[in-house]
Design an enzyme around this catalytic site. Structure first.
Site, mmCIF file in Angstrom:
data_model
loop_
_atom_site.group_PDB
_atom_site.id
_atom_site.type_symbol
_atom_site.label_atom_id
_atom_site.label_comp_id
_atom_site.label_asym_id
_atom_site.label_seq_id
_atom_site.Cartn_x
_atom_site.Cartn_y
_atom_site.Cartn_z
ATOM 1 C CG LEU A 260 -11.122 5.144 -3.084
ATOM 2 C CD1 LEU A 260 -10.641 6.570 -3.047
ATOM 3 C CD2 LEU A 260 -10.845 4.458 -1.776
ATOM 4 C CG ASP B 142 -24.235 15.491 10.852
ATOM 5 O OD1 ASP B 142 -23.801 16.022 9.812
ATOM 6 O OD2 ASP B 142 -25.238 14.753 10.879
ATOM 7 N NE ARG C 293 -4.525 6.847 0.175
ATOM 8 C CZ ARG C 293 -5.433 6.277 0.937
ATOM 9 N NH1 ARG C 293 -6.191 6.999 1.725
ATOM 10 N NH2 ARG C 293 -5.579 4.975 0.913
ATOM 11 C CG PHE D 135 -2.350 0.082 0.953
ATOM 12 C CD1 PHE D 135 -3.040 -1.024 0.514
ATOM 13 C CD2 PHE D 135 -3.041 1.284 1.115
ATOM 14 C CE1 PHE D 135 -4.402 -0.947 0.235
ATOM 15 C CE2 PHE D 135 -4.398 1.362 0.844
ATOM 16 C CZ PHE D 135 -5.082 0.248 0.405
ATOM 17 C CG LEU E 293 -10.077 0.667 7.603
ATOM 18 C CD1 LEU E 293 -9.962 -0.483 6.616
ATOM 19 C CD2 LEU E 293 -11.533 0.845 8.030
ATOM 20 C CG HIS F 264 -10.259 9.317 0.511
ATOM 21 N ND1 HIS F 264 -11.286 8.450 0.244
ATOM 22 C CD2 HIS F 264 -9.321 8.597 1.161
ATOM 23 C CE1 HIS F 264 -10.980 7.250 0.725
ATOM 24 N NE2 HIS F 264 -9.803 7.312 1.298
ATOM 25 N NE ARG G 156 -6.970 8.085 6.169
ATOM 26 C CZ ARG G 156 -7.231 7.054 5.365
ATOM 27 N NH1 ARG G 156 -6.564 5.932 5.488
ATOM 28 N NH2 ARG G 156 -8.166 7.148 4.445
ATOM 29 C CD GLN H 189 -5.401 10.758 2.153
ATOM 30 O OE1 GLN H 189 -6.165 9.863 2.482
ATOM 31 N NE2 GLN H 189 -4.121 10.732 2.437
ATOM 32 C CD GLU I 120 -2.558 4.238 -1.321
ATOM 33 O OE1 GLU I 120 -2.890 5.415 -1.415
ATOM 34 O OE2 GLU I 120 -2.103 3.736 -0.286
ATOM 35 C CG HIS J 214 -7.661 7.926 -2.695
ATOM 36 N ND1 HIS J 214 -7.341 7.372 -3.913
ATOM 37 C CD2 HIS J 214 -7.395 6.978 -1.771
ATOM 38 C CE1 HIS J 214 -6.898 6.138 -3.723
ATOM 39 N NE2 HIS J 214 -6.918 5.878 -2.440
HETATM 40 C C1 LIG Z 1 -14.341 4.626 -0.356
HETATM 41 C C2 LIG Z 1 -13.438 4.639 0.850
HETATM 42 C C3 LIG Z 1 -12.459 3.677 0.977
HETATM 43 C C4 LIG Z 1 -11.614 3.666 2.099
HETATM 44 N N1 LIG Z 1 -10.659 2.692 2.213
HETATM 45 C C5 LIG Z 1 -9.888 2.660 3.329
HETATM 46 C C6 LIG Z 1 -8.929 1.628 3.518
HETATM 47 O O1 LIG Z 1 -8.770 0.720 2.688
HETATM 48 N N2 LIG Z 1 -8.182 1.642 4.637
HETATM 49 C C7 LIG Z 1 -8.340 2.609 5.587
HETATM 50 O O2 LIG Z 1 -7.645 2.557 6.588
HETATM 51 N N3 LIG Z 1 -9.245 3.593 5.440
HETATM 52 C C8 LIG Z 1 -10.024 3.640 4.344
HETATM 53 N N4 LIG Z 1 -10.943 4.651 4.195
HETATM 54 C C9 LIG Z 1 -11.164 5.593 5.291
HETATM 55 C C10 LIG Z 1 -12.032 4.967 6.371
HETATM 56 O O3 LIG Z 1 -12.890 4.020 5.808
HETATM 57 C C11 LIG Z 1 -12.898 5.998 7.095
HETATM 58 O O4 LIG Z 1 -12.093 7.049 7.504
HETATM 59 C C12 LIG Z 1 -13.525 5.352 8.310
HETATM 60 O O5 LIG Z 1 -14.252 4.219 7.948
HETATM 61 C C13 LIG Z 1 -14.402 6.293 9.099
HETATM 62 O O6 LIG Z 1 -15.027 5.553 10.147
HETATM 63 P P1 LIG Z 1 -15.821 6.221 11.323
HETATM 64 O O7 LIG Z 1 -16.212 5.144 12.254
HETATM 65 O O8 LIG Z 1 -15.040 7.354 11.849
HETATM 66 O O9 LIG Z 1 -17.088 6.862 10.615
HETATM 67 P P2 LIG Z 1 -18.196 6.248 9.625
HETATM 68 O O10 LIG Z 1 -17.985 4.826 9.317
HETATM 69 O O11 LIG Z 1 -18.309 7.208 8.507
HETATM 70 O O12 LIG Z 1 -19.492 6.290 10.494
HETATM 71 C C14 LIG Z 1 -20.095 7.481 10.885
HETATM 72 C C15 LIG Z 1 -21.268 7.130 11.741
HETATM 73 O O13 LIG Z 1 -21.781 8.294 12.353
HETATM 74 C C16 LIG Z 1 -23.167 8.325 12.233
HETATM 75 N N5 LIG Z 1 -23.575 9.738 12.266
HETATM 76 C C17 LIG Z 1 -23.055 10.761 11.556
HETATM 77 N N6 LIG Z 1 -23.674 11.899 11.875
HETATM 78 C C18 LIG Z 1 -24.591 11.591 12.814
HETATM 79 C C19 LIG Z 1 -25.545 12.345 13.542
HETATM 80 N N7 LIG Z 1 -25.696 13.656 13.367
HETATM 81 N N8 LIG Z 1 -26.344 11.692 14.417
HETATM 82 C C20 LIG Z 1 -26.236 10.358 14.594
HETATM 83 N N9 LIG Z 1 -25.343 9.609 13.940
HETATM 84 C C21 LIG Z 1 -24.537 10.219 13.061
HETATM 85 C C22 LIG Z 1 -23.464 7.600 10.947
HETATM 86 O O14 LIG Z 1 -24.768 7.080 10.960
HETATM 87 C C23 LIG Z 1 -22.425 6.493 10.997
HETATM 88 O O15 LIG Z 1 -22.907 5.417 11.758
HETATM 89 C C24 LIG Z 1 -11.772 4.670 3.069
HETATM 90 C C25 LIG Z 1 -12.756 5.644 2.930
HETATM 91 C C26 LIG Z 1 -13.580 5.640 1.827
HETATM 92 C C27 LIG Z 1 -14.595 6.727 1.683
#
Ligand SMILES: Cc1cc2nc3c(=O)[nH]c(=O)nc-3n(C[C@H](O)[C@H](O)[C@H](O)COP(=O)(O)OP(=O)(O)OC[C@H]3O[C@@H](n4cnc5c(N)ncnc54)[C@H](O)[C@@H]3O)c2cc1C
Ligand code: SF4
Ligand code: FES
Lengths: 594, 241
Positions: free
Chosen positions: A252, A221, A286, A120, A415, A367, A409, A240, A255, A242
């Protein structure tokens, strides 16, 4: 009009059910009474979209050490990450990935039955500088598997969920936390969750930009709510891009495509990354790759003169470069179908392009938020440059800024961040709740939400959210994108100010209560505008280029003056900036060459 | 191109009975998804139109609905593919999923679906101690491959709500529940397959499946749902997984 307001009491509430929220929930619920509140059903969270992998120096396929991972992370961050927390991230990555496997996560396997790993961007063998296999993966749906596994374990442990409740405010009285105010999306009724502690895990805000890999629901939010309640946002200028989003759509292409051997080529068929990053080429960080694409396009070498380049993972191309690099490995079409099935599905569905036969058109896509709510190593939110802790408030995941990602990042590190710091925050919060008292709710705890919602519902200013959102997204893409200057940023500031004013006159069509997504979208837009403004202000003030913040008018990194984190506060209608030092450690800042 | 939409609308706050909303949208790019067009309606014609959506690229499972009579994710169906070859105009009819109570417009009550899902122990069970070296439990690539297909499920409900057996009796756990249980039953590391098989062997379990294959054609993740169900049936019949 007096509104009925329901009240629930818990030790703690977790806002958000993505990877960070669920990991925190698993730990916090072991010893305290927790509610997980999410505006989406948990399995719809955008963690499920993560593709390529989760980084951990397991060394399953070749020599690796968590210290190498730590150095790569610091270098990737352009030396802005705090090195004490980077050590925690990379050390605990190893045990946490093993723990995920013990929870049942179906990783791909090596022939010996171990967790499979792939290359990666930015992850290297520190001795040779060559890419190292560190990204643990489950095909190209690693995030999906993490989200599913954590949710499944939450069901097993009977964690209490409030699905489709939209959190709109944090109840903070001076330096204490009393809970959150929510709207039940199904009924439109207000529910207060009265608690000793709150953990914010609401994910990112890629929807500030026009072309993004982020879900419609990623509207920042939690970050906006905190900003409104006097909490600063750290390093907002570092967002970032991507390098490989599907042209125009932003979806996306991981990578991992390049990790499996794919290369970027310009209109002349040249593998241009050889010029920008001679050692690790297409697997440079990136920010480096996104800038390279941008510059190729600027120089007229986009495909057919357009603003995209090709990502080529056809077996013949990959094998050609493997051979050139003196590697024995060869791939075929079946290998791509096995390792990158979702990518193949995306490009076939949305572009009609078969990646086994044709190259894929890609452009940088908004991203990931490196910045966010500042926290310490336990996920506790800090209030200022002196790291003063706000007891009872926690943040984890993309919305938080620990800061392990600094100015850029590395892939696979989000993750890791979710699970390592989600766990830490959950554990600490449960302990905190054992000691802390439930403080009384203030009178009218919900009033500012109730007022804002009735304002939006009753407004007849004639301005549509859609109009404002589109203008904001265009402005951010044009002026606060891969490259920026004082001029573009000042332009963005002006437009955003204007849009914020227009936002006051927003008018919605749906005046009802049930599932009023018209209203919720309008409210979310308010968050996006405030975060766009915080990003622009933070970027305007930073007179250097570092990681994802690339200024055409200050092209160099300036460690003497700018080796520090930005803190952006909201003061009335404007933003105020402050700074705090970076925690250094083993690695002295030096020029970043890939 | 021009899209003429007919959308099944329902909002008990406004009217007791459902109605058809008709909307014409011009200048649609054939590569736009049905979700894009629904957004055009919502954002520029009638903001009260309600649906769930999030990722916009077929991975979160929010926006399963009936599009021209077939279940699909709105974000994964491109408008151009619904048009006749060479035609500049397309008619699209959109309805909520069948078999779950409609809440508003295209939004259905998912709770019955998730309750079924939870009933078949959709979580990993293995209480034996982890390996002494504090590392992963080993699993061969061949064993891993046995349940690969069913790990792809995003719980969109397209399969369950296309199943005549489920329409006939909502107590049937439905294909999605079986897919999710399959993912664990055939995981060599898991230890609770017998309990799961027992649950699925009951009256409203797998035997309600009449092998109609609607689920397989509806699945946006290309999971061979019917095959997974057959494998569970076979395991029940033979006691061998
Ligand atoms: C397409 C894509 C591919 C990626 N691939 C990778 C990868 O291979 N490796 C890696 O390390 N990272 C990767 N990332 C980055 C990583 O996936 C994200 O940064 C990470 O999953 C974010 O997780 P989180 O738990 O912070 O938020 P999220 O999974 O985005 O969850 C947010 C949560 O908050 C809740 N929420 C939001 N606002 C409110 C509100 N006002 N009231 C109540 N609930 C709310 C939503 O319902 C949801 O449950 C990728 C990102 C994307 C977009
Ligand atoms: S099996 Fe397919 S159709 Fe059924 S819920 Fe899972 S992803 Fe949806
Ligand atoms: S919006 Fe996520 S699957 Fe369609």
């Amino acid at each position: 009009m007096s509104e009925k307001i329901h009240t629930h009491i818990f030790d703690s509430v977790i806002v958000g059910a993505g990877g960070a929220g669920l990991m925190a929930a698993l730990y916090a619920s072991r010893s305290s009474n927790v509610a997980v509140i999410s505006k989406l059903y948990p399995t719809r969270s955008h963690t499920g979209a993560a593709q390529g992998g989760i980084g951990a120096a397991l060394g399953n396929l070749e020599e690796d050490h968590w210290e190498w991972h730590a150095y790569d992370t610091v270098k990737g961050s352009d030396f802005l990450a705090d090195q004490d927390v980077v050590d925690i991230l990379c050390r605990e990555a190893v045990e946490t990935v093993i723990e995920l496997e013990h929870m049942g996560l179906p990783f791909d396997r090596t022939p010996e039955g171990k967790i499979s790993q792939r290359r990666f961007g930015g992850h290297t063998n520190n001795e040779t500088g060559q890419p190292v296999m560190r990204a643990c993966h489950a095909a190209d749906r690693t995030g999906h598997m993490i989200l599913q596994t954590l949710y499944q374990q939450c069901i097993k442990n009977q964690v209490q969920f409030y699905d489709e409740y939209h959190v709109m405010d944090l109840i903070r009285i001076d330096d204490t936390i009393r809970g959150v105010v929510t709207v039940n999306i199904a009924t439109g009724e207000y529910h207060i969750f009265h608690s000793k502690a709150v953990l914010i895990a609401t994910g990112g805000w890629g929807r500030c930009w026009e072309v993004t890999s982020n879900a419609h629901s990623l509207t920042g939010d939690g970050a906006a709510i905190c900003l409104r309640r006097g909490i600063p946002l750290e390093d907002m200028e570092f967002f970032q891009f991507h390098p490989t989003g599907i042209f125009r759509l932003g979806i996306l292409l991981t990578e991992g495509v390049r990790g499996e051997g794919g290369v970027l080529v310009n209109d002349q068929g040249e593998r241009f990354m050889e010029r920008y990053a001679p050692t690790i080429k297409d697997l440079a960080s990136r920010d480096v790759v996104s800038r390279a694409i941008y510059l190729e396009v600027q120089a007229g070498r986009g495909i057919g003169g357009n603003n995209y380049v090709h990502l080529d993972v056809r077996p013949e191309t990959v094998n050609h470069y493997l051979k050139e690099a003196g590697e024995d490995r060869r791939i075929d079409a079946a290998y791509i179908e096995e390792k990158l099935p979702d990518i193949a599905d995306f490009t076939r569905t949305y572009l009609g392009v078969d990646p086994v036969r044709e190259p894929m058109p890609v452009q940088p896509t908004a991203h990931y938020a490196m910045g966010g709510i500042p926290t310490d190593l336990h996920g506790r939110v800090v209030l200022d440059g002196e790291n003063t802790i706000l007891d009872g408030l926690y943040a984890a995941g993309e919305v938080a800024c620990v800061s392990v990602h600094g100015a850029n990042r590395l892939g696979t590190n989000s993750l890791v961040d979710l699970v390592v710091f989600g766990r830490r925050a959950g554990l600490h919060m449960a302990d905190y709740c054992l000691e802390a008292d439930l403080l009384p709710l203030p009178d009218n705890a919900a009033s500012s939400v109730v007022n804002e919602i009735s304002r939006i519902r009753g407004n007849s200013g004639g301005v549509k959210s859609h109009q404002i959102r589109t203008d904001m997204q265009r402005t951010m893409t044009d002026n606060v994108g891969v490259f920026r200057t004082a001029e573009t940023l000042a332009k963005a500031r002006e437009v955003l100010e204007n849009l914020a004013e227009q936002y006051e006159s927003i008018e919605i069509d749906d005046k009802g209560k049930r599932f009023n997504t018209d209203l919720l979208e309008a409210w979310e837009l308010g968050c996006l505008i405030e975060l766009a403004q915080a990003t622009t202000e933070s970027a305007l003030a930073r007179f250097e280029s570092r990681g994802a913040h690339a200024r055409d008018d200050f092209t160099d990194r300036d460690d003497e003056n700018w080796l520090k984190h930005t803190l952006c506060f909201k003061d009335g209608d404007s933003n105020r900036l402050d700074y705090k030092p970076v925690t250094l450690g083993r690695y002295e800042p030096k020029p970043r060459v890939y | 191109m021009r899209v003429e939409l007919r959308i099944r609308r329902y909002n008990p706050e406004v009217k007791k009975k459902p109605w058809w909303g008709e909307y014409d949208v011009d200048d649609v790019n054939p590569n736009d998804s049905v979700l894009d067009v629904l957004h055009r309606v919502k954002w520029t014609i009638d903001g009260s139109l309600s649906m769930r959506r999030s990722c916009a690229h077929g991975v979160c499972g929010s926006d399963a609905m009936r599009i021209n009579g077939t279940n699909a994710l709105a974000c994964k169906v491109l408008v151009g593919r619904l048009a006749k070859e060479g035609s500049e105009k397309v008619n699209i009819q959109i309805e909520p999923l069948l078999g779950l109570p409609v809440e508003k417009d295209l939004i259905v009550d998912m709770e019955p679906f998730f309750a079924h899902y939870r009933s078949a122990m959709p979580f990993f069970v293995n209480e034996t101690p982890a390996p002494d070296d504090k590392r992963e439990r080993r699993q061969t690539p061949e064993d891993r491959a046995k349940f690969d297909d069913t790990t792809k499920c995003i719980l969109c409900a397209a399969c369950t709500t296309s199943c005549p057996s489920f329409w006939a009796n909502g107590r049937y756990v439905g294909p999605a529940t079986i897919v999710q249980a399959h993912r664990f039953i055939f995981d060599s590391r898991d230890r609770a397959y017998q309990e799961r098989l027992e649950i699925l062997g009951q009256r409203f379990g797998v035997w309600r499946c009449r092998t109609i294959f609607n689920c397989t054609s509806a699945c946006p993740r290309d999971i061979e749902v019917t095959r997974a169900i057959a494998e569970v049936k076979k395991a029940l019949a033979t006691g061998i997984v």
